[in-house]
Design a protein around this motif. Structure first.
Motif, PDB file in Angstrom:
ATOM      1  N   ARG A 134       4.229   2.840   2.651  1.00  0.00           N
ATOM      2  CA  ARG A 134       3.328   1.485   3.035  1.00  0.00           C
ATOM      3  C   ARG A 134       1.717   1.465   2.111  1.00  0.00           C
ATOM      4  N   ASP A 135       1.463   2.448   1.196  1.00  0.00           N
ATOM      5  CA  ASP A 135       0.133   2.291  -0.065  1.00  0.00           C
ATOM      6  C   ASP A 135       0.734   1.698  -1.553  1.00  0.00           C
ATOM      7  N   GLU A 136      -0.603   0.706  -1.977  1.00  0.00           N
ATOM      8  CA  GLU A 136       0.872   0.278  -2.915  1.00  0.00           C
ATOM      9  C   GLU A 136      -0.025   0.881  -4.248  1.00  0.00           C
ATOM     10  N   ASP A 137      -1.244   1.085  -4.064  1.00  0.00           N
ATOM     11  CA  ASP A 137      -1.132   2.081  -5.801  1.00  0.00           C
ATOM     12  C   ASP A 137      -0.428   3.773  -5.422  1.00  0.00           C
ATOM     13  N   THR A 138      -0.111   4.089  -4.523  1.00  0.00           N
ATOM     14  CA  THR A 138       1.148   5.119  -4.560  1.00  0.00           C
ATOM     15  C   THR A 138       1.928   4.695  -4.611  1.00  0.00           C
ATOM     16  N   CYS A 139       3.022   3.376  -4.293  1.00  0.00           N
ATOM     17  CA  CYS A 139       3.911   3.306  -4.740  1.00  0.00           C
ATOM     18  C   CYS A 139       4.269   2.538  -6.258  1.00  0.00           C
ATOM     19  N   HIS A 140       2.376   1.570  -6.680  1.00  0.00           N
ATOM     20  CA  HIS A 140       2.737   2.020  -8.430  1.00  0.00           C
ATOM     21  C   HIS A 140       3.006   3.736  -8.719  1.00  0.00           C
ATOM     22  N   THR A 141       2.420   4.657  -8.539  1.00  0.00           N
ATOM     23  CA  THR A 141       2.146   6.255  -9.290  1.00  0.00           C
ATOM     24  C   THR A 141       3.399   6.087  -9.139  1.00  0.00           C
ATOM     25  N   TYR A 142       4.585   6.208  -8.097  1.00  0.00           N
ATOM     26  CA  TYR A 142       5.604   6.569  -7.800  1.00  0.00           C
ATOM     27  C   TYR A 142       6.978   6.127  -9.080  1.00  0.00           C
ATOM     28  N   LYS A 143       6.413   4.613  -9.009  1.00  0.00           N
ATOM     29  CA  LYS A 143       7.142   4.085  -9.768  1.00  0.00           C
ATOM     30  C   LYS A 143       7.307   4.216 -11.407  1.00  0.00           C
ATOM     31  N   ARG A 144       5.893   4.590 -11.733  1.00  0.00           N
ATOM     32  CA  ARG A 144       5.530   4.672 -12.989  1.00  0.00           C
ATOM     33  C   ARG A 144       6.035   6.815 -13.271  1.00  0.00           C
ATOM     34  N   ASN A 145       5.791   7.140 -12.185  1.00  0.00           N
ATOM     35  CA  ASN A 145       6.415   9.170 -12.839  1.00  0.00           C
ATOM     36  C   ASN A 145       7.904   8.880 -12.511  1.00  0.00           C
ATOM     37  N   ILE A 146       8.579   8.173 -11.532  1.00  0.00           N
ATOM     38  CA  ILE A 146       9.910   9.464 -10.689  1.00  0.00           C
ATOM     39  C   ILE A 146      11.220   8.532 -11.350  1.00  0.00           C
ATOM     40  N   CYS A 147      11.095   6.326 -11.346  1.00  0.00           N
ATOM     41  CA  CYS A 147      11.561   5.813 -12.098  1.00  0.00           C
ATOM     42  C   CYS A 147      10.997   5.171 -12.369  1.00  0.00           C
ATOM     43  N   SER A 172      13.892  -0.658  -6.112  1.00  0.00           N
ATOM     44  CA  SER A 172      13.983   0.688  -4.936  1.00  0.00           C
ATOM     45  C   SER A 172      13.073   1.558  -4.816  1.00  0.00           C
ATOM     46  N   VAL A 173      11.620   0.857  -5.226  1.00  0.00           N
ATOM     47  CA  VAL A 173      10.526   1.250  -3.871  1.00  0.00           C
ATOM     48  C   VAL A 173       9.829   0.475  -3.301  1.00  0.00           C
ATOM     49  N   ILE A 174      10.086   0.743  -1.992  1.00  0.00           N
ATOM     50  CA  ILE A 174       9.487  -0.435  -1.284  1.00  0.00           C
ATOM     51  C   ILE A 174       8.288   0.160  -0.966  1.00  0.00           C
ATOM     52  N   CYS A 175       7.578  -1.384  -0.711  1.00  0.00           N
ATOM     53  CA  CYS A 175       5.973  -0.845  -0.376  1.00  0.00           C
ATOM     54  C   CYS A 175       5.723  -2.101   1.093  1.00  0.00           C
ATOM     55  N   ALA A 176       6.078  -0.560   2.009  1.00  0.00           N
ATOM     56  CA  ALA A 176       5.799  -1.304   3.512  1.00  0.00           C
ATOM     57  C   ALA A 176       6.111  -0.498   4.589  1.00  0.00           C
ATOM     58  N   ASP A 177       5.001  -0.717   5.442  1.00  0.00           N
ATOM     59  CA  ASP A 177       4.862  -0.034   6.301  1.00  0.00           C
ATOM     60  C   ASP A 177       6.183   0.369   7.122  1.00  0.00           C
ATOM     61  N   VAL A 178       6.243   1.759   7.679  1.00  0.00           N
ATOM     62  CA  VAL A 178       7.924   2.044   7.982  1.00  0.00           C
ATOM     63  C   VAL A 178       8.743   1.200   9.061  1.00  0.00           C
ATOM     64  N   ARG A 179       7.890   1.213   9.470  1.00  0.00           N
ATOM     65  CA  ARG A 179       7.668  -0.034  10.882  1.00  0.00           C
ATOM     66  C   ARG A 179       8.063  -1.275  10.990  1.00  0.00           C
ATOM     67  N   SER A 180       8.536  -1.887   9.926  1.00  0.00           N
ATOM     68  CA  SER A 180       8.567  -2.794   9.137  1.00  0.00           C
ATOM     69  C   SER A 180      10.085  -2.490   9.202  1.00  0.00           C
ATOM     70  N   ILE A 181      10.506  -1.651   8.634  1.00  0.00           N
ATOM     71  CA  ILE A 181      11.991  -1.419   7.800  1.00  0.00           C
ATOM     72  C   ILE A 181      12.840  -1.639   8.682  1.00  0.00           C
ATOM     73  N   VAL A 207       1.136  10.538 -14.747  1.00  0.00           N
ATOM     74  CA  VAL A 207       0.100   9.280 -14.200  1.00  0.00           C
ATOM     75  C   VAL A 207       0.100   8.808 -12.830  1.00  0.00           C
ATOM     76  N   PHE A 208      -1.357   8.960 -12.084  1.00  0.00           N
ATOM     77  CA  PHE A 208      -2.105   8.528 -11.180  1.00  0.00           C
ATOM     78  C   PHE A 208      -2.455   7.163 -10.901  1.00  0.00           C
ATOM     79  N   MET A 209      -1.969   5.952 -10.728  1.00  0.00           N
ATOM     80  CA  MET A 209      -2.711   4.920 -10.125  1.00  0.00           C
ATOM     81  C   MET A 209      -3.237   4.789  -9.598  1.00  0.00           C
ATOM     82  N   GLY A 210      -4.314   2.912  -9.663  1.00  0.00           N
ATOM     83  CA  GLY A 210      -4.700   3.482  -8.934  1.00  0.00           C
ATOM     84  C   GLY A 210      -7.053   3.713  -9.152  1.00  0.00           C
ATOM     85  N   ASN A 211      -7.468   3.207  -8.360  1.00  0.00           N
ATOM     86  CA  ASN A 211      -9.195   4.125  -8.609  1.00  0.00           C
ATOM     87  C   ASN A 211      -9.719   5.462  -8.331  1.00  0.00           C
TER      88      ASN A 211
END
Length: 363
Positions: free
Chosen positions: A42-55, A62-71, A315-319
């Protein structure tokens, strides 16, 4: 054989990085491995980190930034429709199960989020899954939470293998203890065993070894701002001591913390160079950043990532504070790799040195 992994609560990719590093070669059958299929956080910076390094070569859908309760957990959701998977991982939020805090269990804000992982198991029936949480899971709600979670998973059609892993026994330079539940579909006649720590006993898991040789150009390695007052306070704290039990600091009342009843051992606690670090966390304010055993300073985020066994080019993204949180909330890469390799060996019928599960549960 290559399994395609889907993830809920993926974080910055500790589990995924470990999964992608896990390889098992089987004579006559080739290599068994795991690749990314889709992930959610659900965290945008965390998703950017995942995209940057994993895929990084993916078009990112293939990486969706959203609260799991809304999926929408159905075949109609393009996330599942366009990204087939036969393995699943979810480190469901631990806030309400942690031994530190109110321990609300299933009654807390986050306690029931595990159920969304269960919905994936029930709907899509992956061949196997990995679920991760803190050691306090077994005692939440007087043990009722753990029983309910396990029963819900089992009713989806899985044999379950819960085990409390001490990651410092698996090549991780950190005393981090987590419950990992491996589930294998009932119709797959395989039995999983946790890998034996003996296979990793020759790995140096000292803090000094873990923090040595970091390239000057490594990302996320900026020093934290330290006031002179904090530096002076640290100068009176010896390795292994904290702000409350340091004898030298007691001689300087002007530097002592004026917090009534506070004795949390991590506050301004300095590392011991020839021992694993204490647990890296993602929350907390000043005094909880992990402190060098010799230099009067907090660790950099890259050093914290080293304790979590992330590669130096990760590489971790965000402040700085958001990166600190991502690193602290992640599953150690080396620990994840050890467990995923044991899963691959189980599925490939490869024998390995193992131990029995240390958490009682009747399948």
């Amino acid at each position: 054989m290559q399994y395609k992994l889907g993830e809920f609560f993926s974080g910055p990719g500790g589990l995924a990085c470990g999964a992608m590093q896990a390889k098992v070669r089987v004579p006559g059958k080739g290599e068994w491995s795991i690749k990314h299929s889709w992930a959610n956080d659900r965290d945008e910076d965390t998703c950017h980190t995942y995209k940057r390094n994993i895929c990084r070569n993916d078009n990112a859908n293939s990486v969706i930034c959203a609260d799991v309760r809304s999926i929408d957990i159905s075949e109609n959701n393009p996330l599942f429709r366009d990204h087939p998977f036969d393995a699943f991982a979810f480190g469901f939020p631990c806030n309400d199960f942690s031994n530190v805090g109110e321990k609300n269990g299933l009654d807390g804000e986050y306690g029931a989020l595990y159920s969304y992982g269960v919905k994936v198991l029930d709907k899509f029936k992956p061949k196997w899954f990995l679920a991760e949480n803190v050691s306090g899971l077994t005692s939440a709600n007087d043990g009722k939470a753990f029983s309910q979670i396990m029963n819900d998973m089992r009713e989806c059609g899985y044999h379950l293998y819960p085990h409390l892993y001490k990651f410092e026994e698996y090549g991780v330079p950190q005393t981090r203890h987590r419950i990992i539940i491996i589930g294998i579909k009932d119709d797959i006649k395989k039995v999983y065993y946790p890998p034996s720590p003996k296979m990793y006993s020759d790995i140096d898991v000292s803090a000094e070894k873990a923090l040595s040789g970091i390239p000057r150009t490594a990302p996320n390695n900026e020093p934290s701002f330290m006031t002179e007052r904090v530096r002076e306070r640290l100068s009176y704290i010896k390795p292994g001591e904290n702000a409350f039990n340091a004898e030298e600091l007691k001689k300087h009342p002007e530097l002592q913390l004026k917090v009534k009843g506070a004795t949390i051992s991590q506050i301004y606690r300095r590392l011991v160079p020839d021992a694993p670090s204490y647990t890296v966390t993602g929350s907390g304010g000043g005094g909880t950043h992990i402190y060098h055993w010799k230099e009067p300073r907090a660790l950099t985020n890259r050093e914290r990532a080293r304790l979590q066994t992330f590669p130096d080019d990760y590489v971790f993204m965000g402040n700085k504070e958001k990166v600190r949180r991502q690193i602290g909330m992640a599953v150690p890469v080396a620990g994840a790799k050890a467990i995923f390799e044991a899963v691959l060996k189980t599925m490939a019928d490869v024998e390995y040195d193992h131990v029995d599960c240390n958490i009682d549960f009747k399948n």
